[in-house]
Write a protein that holds these residues in place. Structure first.
Motif, PDB file in Angstrom:
ATOM      1  N   ILE A  19       0.853  -1.197   0.000  1.00 22.01           N
ATOM      2  CA  ILE A  19       0.000   0.000   0.000  1.00 22.01           C
ATOM      3  C   ILE A  19       0.890   1.250   0.000  1.00 22.01           C
ATOM      4  O   ILE A  19       0.643   2.192  -0.749  1.00 22.01           O
ATOM      5  CB  ILE A  19      -0.935   0.026   1.237  1.00 22.01           C
ATOM      6  N   SER A  20       1.927   1.248   0.811  1.00 20.57           N
ATOM      7  CA  SER A  20       2.846   2.396   0.883  1.00 20.57           C
ATOM      8  C   SER A  20       3.495   2.665  -0.468  1.00 20.57           C
ATOM      9  O   SER A  20       3.607   3.818  -0.889  1.00 20.57           O
ATOM     10  CB  SER A  20       3.927   2.157   1.932  1.00 20.57           C
ATOM     11  N   GLU A  21       3.924   1.610  -1.152  1.00 21.85           N
ATOM     12  CA  GLU A  21       4.533   1.756  -2.475  1.00 21.85           C
ATOM     13  C   GLU A  21       3.537   2.353  -3.473  1.00 21.85           C
ATOM     14  O   GLU A  21       3.880   3.252  -4.241  1.00 21.85           O
ATOM     15  CB  GLU A  21       5.028   0.402  -2.993  1.00 21.85           C
ATOM     16  N   LEU A  22       2.298   1.859  -3.454  1.00 14.90           N
ATOM     17  CA  LEU A  22       1.273   2.369  -4.366  1.00 14.90           C
ATOM     18  C   LEU A  22       0.957   3.837  -4.072  1.00 14.90           C
ATOM     19  O   LEU A  22       0.783   4.634  -4.987  1.00 14.90           O
ATOM     20  CB  LEU A  22       0.001   1.508  -4.273  1.00 14.90           C
ATOM     21  N   LEU A  23       0.896   4.179  -2.796  1.00 11.96           N
ATOM     22  CA  LEU A  23       0.657   5.572  -2.410  1.00 11.96           C
ATOM     23  C   LEU A  23       1.784   6.475  -2.892  1.00 11.96           C
ATOM     24  O   LEU A  23       1.546   7.568  -3.405  1.00 11.96           O
ATOM     25  CB  LEU A  23       0.513   5.689  -0.895  1.00 11.96           C
ATOM     26  N   GLU A  24       2.998   6.011  -2.708  1.00 10.75           N
ATOM     27  CA  GLU A  24       4.159   6.791  -3.136  1.00 10.75           C
ATOM     28  C   GLU A  24       4.093   7.076  -4.634  1.00 10.75           C
ATOM     29  O   GLU A  24       4.335   8.199  -5.077  1.00 10.75           O
ATOM     30  CB  GLU A  24       5.444   6.022  -2.787  1.00 10.75           C
ATOM     31  N   GLU A  25       3.717   6.053  -5.426  1.00 14.03           N
ATOM     32  CA  GLU A  25       3.618   6.215  -6.877  1.00 14.03           C
ATOM     33  C   GLU A  25       2.546   7.233  -7.256  1.00 14.03           C
ATOM     34  O   GLU A  25       2.792   8.128  -8.068  1.00 14.03           O
ATOM     35  CB  GLU A  25       3.292   4.870  -7.537  1.00 14.03           C
ATOM     36  N   VAL A  26       1.350   7.105  -6.688  1.00 13.32           N
ATOM     37  CA  VAL A  26       0.252   7.997  -7.067  1.00 13.32           C
ATOM     38  C   VAL A  26       0.506   9.425  -6.580  1.00 13.32           C
ATOM     39  O   VAL A  26       0.149  10.388  -7.261  1.00 13.32           O
ATOM     40  CB  VAL A  26      -1.123   7.463  -6.596  1.00 13.32           C
ATOM     41  N   LEU A  27       1.150   9.572  -5.429  1.00 13.82           N
ATOM     42  CA  LEU A  27       1.423  10.918  -4.916  1.00 13.82           C
ATOM     43  C   LEU A  27       2.533  11.611  -5.698  1.00 13.82           C
ATOM     44  O   LEU A  27       2.601  12.839  -5.707  1.00 13.82           O
ATOM     45  CB  LEU A  27       1.722  10.865  -3.413  1.00 13.82           C
ATOM     46  N   ASN A  57      -9.610  17.574  -2.782  1.00 13.65           N
ATOM     47  CA  ASN A  57     -10.997  17.499  -3.218  1.00 13.65           C
ATOM     48  C   ASN A  57     -11.426  16.040  -3.397  1.00 13.65           C
ATOM     49  O   ASN A  57     -10.607  15.128  -3.292  1.00 13.65           O
ATOM     50  CB  ASN A  57     -11.231  18.340  -4.487  1.00 13.65           C
ATOM     51  N   LEU A  58     -12.694  15.855  -3.675  1.00 11.53           N
ATOM     52  CA  LEU A  58     -13.247  14.509  -3.805  1.00 11.53           C
ATOM     53  C   LEU A  58     -12.548  13.730  -4.913  1.00 11.53           C
ATOM     54  O   LEU A  58     -12.234  12.548  -4.751  1.00 11.53           O
ATOM     55  CB  LEU A  58     -14.757  14.589  -4.062  1.00 11.53           C
ATOM     56  N   GLN A  59     -12.274  14.390  -6.030  1.00  8.91           N
ATOM     57  CA  GLN A  59     -11.616  13.708  -7.145  1.00  8.91           C
ATOM     58  C   GLN A  59     -10.228  13.202  -6.751  1.00  8.91           C
ATOM     59  O   GLN A  59      -9.812  12.130  -7.177  1.00  8.91           O
ATOM     60  CB  GLN A  59     -11.534  14.614  -8.376  1.00  8.91           C
ATOM     61  N   ASP A  60      -9.507  13.965  -5.933  1.00  7.52           N
ATOM     62  CA  ASP A  60      -8.193  13.518  -5.448  1.00  7.52           C
ATOM     63  C   ASP A  60      -8.337  12.199  -4.688  1.00  7.52           C
ATOM     64  O   ASP A  60      -7.556  11.267  -4.887  1.00  7.52           O
ATOM     65  CB  ASP A  60      -7.561  14.569  -4.530  1.00  7.52           C
ATOM     66  N   CYS A  61      -9.326  12.136  -3.805  1.00  8.21           N
ATOM     67  CA  CYS A  61      -9.551  10.920  -3.008  1.00  8.21           C
ATOM     68  C   CYS A  61      -9.923   9.746  -3.909  1.00  8.21           C
ATOM     69  O   CYS A  61      -9.442   8.621  -3.721  1.00  8.21           O
ATOM     70  CB  CYS A  61     -10.640  11.150  -1.965  1.00  8.21           C
ATOM     71  N   ILE A  62     -10.762  10.000  -4.916  1.00 12.88           N
ATOM     72  CA  ILE A  62     -11.168   8.947  -5.859  1.00 12.88           C
ATOM     73  C   ILE A  62      -9.953   8.449  -6.637  1.00 12.88           C
ATOM     74  O   ILE A  62      -9.757   7.231  -6.781  1.00 12.88           O
ATOM     75  CB  ILE A  62     -12.258   9.476  -6.822  1.00 12.88           C
ATOM     76  N   ASP A  63      -9.121   9.367  -7.118  1.00 13.00           N
ATOM     77  CA  ASP A  63      -7.937   8.982  -7.893  1.00 13.00           C
ATOM     78  C   ASP A  63      -6.978   8.123  -7.080  1.00 13.00           C
ATOM     79  O   ASP A  63      -6.462   7.116  -7.563  1.00 13.00           O
ATOM     80  CB  ASP A  63      -7.202  10.225  -8.412  1.00 13.00           C
ATOM     81  N   ASP A  69      -6.657   0.502  -5.392  1.00 15.30           N
ATOM     82  CA  ASP A  69      -7.589  -0.601  -5.658  1.00 15.30           C
ATOM     83  C   ASP A  69      -7.261  -1.359  -6.942  1.00 15.30           C
ATOM     84  O   ASP A  69      -7.359  -2.580  -6.991  1.00 15.30           O
ATOM     85  CB  ASP A  69      -9.011  -0.039  -5.742  1.00 15.30           C
ATOM     86  N   ASN A  70      -6.865  -0.632  -7.993  1.00 12.41           N
ATOM     87  CA  ASN A  70      -6.590  -1.266  -9.289  1.00 12.41           C
ATOM     88  C   ASN A  70      -5.286  -2.064  -9.299  1.00 12.41           C
ATOM     89  O   ASN A  70      -5.020  -2.784 -10.253  1.00 12.41           O
ATOM     90  CB  ASN A  70      -6.558  -0.214 -10.403  1.00 12.41           C
ATOM     91  N   ASN A  71      -4.479  -1.911  -8.267  1.00  9.56           N
ATOM     92  CA  ASN A  71      -3.188  -2.607  -8.232  1.00  9.56           C
ATOM     93  C   ASN A  71      -3.086  -3.641  -7.126  1.00  9.56           C
ATOM     94  O   ASN A  71      -1.997  -4.119  -6.825  1.00  9.56           O
ATOM     95  CB  ASN A  71      -2.063  -1.579  -8.104  1.00  9.56           C
ATOM     96  N   LEU A  72      -4.208  -3.960  -6.515  1.00 11.91           N
ATOM     97  CA  LEU A  72      -4.239  -5.005  -5.491  1.00 11.91           C
ATOM     98  C   LEU A  72      -5.220  -6.093  -5.917  1.00 11.91           C
ATOM     99  O   LEU A  72      -6.205  -5.821  -6.603  1.00 11.91           O
ATOM    100  CB  LEU A  72      -4.681  -4.433  -4.140  1.00 11.91           C
ATOM    101  N   SER A  80     -10.718  -3.637   2.947  1.00 14.89           N
ATOM    102  CA  SER A  80     -11.595  -2.501   2.651  1.00 14.89           C
ATOM    103  C   SER A  80     -10.700  -1.266   2.640  1.00 14.89           C
ATOM    104  O   SER A  80      -9.678  -1.223   3.322  1.00 14.89           O
ATOM    105  CB  SER A  80     -12.710  -2.365   3.686  1.00 14.89           C
ATOM    106  N   LEU A  81     -11.087  -0.275   1.842  1.00 15.50           N
ATOM    107  CA  LEU A  81     -10.228   0.888   1.633  1.00 15.50           C
ATOM    108  C   LEU A  81     -11.024   2.165   1.846  1.00 15.50           C
ATOM    109  O   LEU A  81     -12.109   2.321   1.308  1.00 15.50           O
ATOM    110  CB  LEU A  81      -9.653   0.858   0.207  1.00 15.50           C
ATOM    111  N   GLU A  82     -10.454   3.070   2.635  1.00 10.35           N
ATOM    112  CA  GLU A  82     -11.058   4.376   2.877  1.00 10.35           C
ATOM    113  C   GLU A  82      -9.984   5.424   2.662  1.00 10.35           C
ATOM    114  O   GLU A  82      -8.949   5.414   3.317  1.00 10.35           O
ATOM    115  CB  GLU A  82     -11.563   4.427   4.322  1.00 10.35           C
ATOM    116  N   VAL A  83     -10.222   6.333   1.701  1.00  3.72           N
ATOM    117  CA  VAL A  83      -9.300   7.434   1.427  1.00  3.72           C
ATOM    118  C   VAL A  83     -10.036   8.724   1.751  1.00  3.72           C
ATOM    119  O   VAL A  83     -11.119   8.968   1.215  1.00  3.72           O
ATOM    120  CB  VAL A  83      -8.823   7.445  -0.041  1.00  3.72           C
ATOM    121  N   ALA A  84      -9.467   9.526   2.644  1.00  3.07           N
ATOM    122  CA  ALA A  84     -10.143  10.756   3.077  1.00  3.07           C
ATOM    123  C   ALA A  84      -9.134  11.885   3.223  1.00  3.07           C
ATOM    124  O   ALA A  84      -7.928  11.657   3.334  1.00  3.07           O
ATOM    125  CB  ALA A  84     -10.847  10.514   4.404  1.00  3.07           C
TER     126      ALA A  84
END
Length: 167
Positions: A19-27, A57-63, A69-72, A80-84
């Motif tokens: 998850i940390s790796e995926l977050l790093e990539e998207v950020l 914004n909401l779109q940032d959280c969705i992205d 989600d698409n890489n797991l 379950s995943l919650e991005v806020a």
């Protein structure tokens, strides 16, 4: 008993690393956003808290949610995943959060006191707050307005929250 707990512990650790790796990539693709907190409980509920230099914004959280989600593979690990976004009442945790709030009023709790004041400056070591207060005159009766300015190192801050002022 202890051996039975080991596989889920290592699975949880490996899962958090993924998850940390995926977050790093998207950020990297969204440099104005940054991670405030990543928590994963024993039931694999993933809670990602973001903040941004210009807000979130909401779109940032969705992205961000889709990028994770698409890489797991839920077949490999159910989760379950919650991005806020970090809410208004969420305490500031990072220097970057303090920097984006320069000029706003903060409620800062230290070991000794609580100060509600304007955030004037931010450094890597701490913050500078300024405020005015009505205090008794040094000579004579009555009160006078006194300006205060104080530097507070991060090590002394127990909690700092942005105060919303409605005019």
């Amino acid at each position: 008993m202890r051996e039975a707990l080991l596989p889920s512990f290592y699975t949880n650790m490996a899962f958090k690393e993924k998850i940390s790796e995926l977050l790093e990539e998207v950020l990297k693709e969204k440099p104005s956003l940054f991670l405030v907190d990543l928590a994963i409980n024993d039931q694999f509920k993933v809670m990602v808290t973001l903040d941004g230099d210009n807000g979130v914004n909401l779109q940032d959280c969705i992205d961000v949610s889709r990028a994770i989600d698409n890489n797991l593979d839920r077949e490999e690990q159910d989760y379950s995943l919650e991005v806020a976004s970090a809410g208004v009442s969420t305490p500031l945790k990072m220097v970057r959060q303090y920097r984006k709030n320069i000029g706003r009023t903060l409620k800062v709790k230290t070991n000794n006191e609580t100060i509600e004041a304007v955030l004037e400056q931010v450094s890597d070591e701490g913050i500078t707050l300024s405020w005015t207060a009505r205090e008794p005159k040094k000579i004579g009766k009555g009160k006078e307005t006194v300006e205060h300015k104080r530097e507070i190192p991060y090590s002394e801050i127990k909690e700092a929250i942005v105060t919303i002022i409605f005019n």
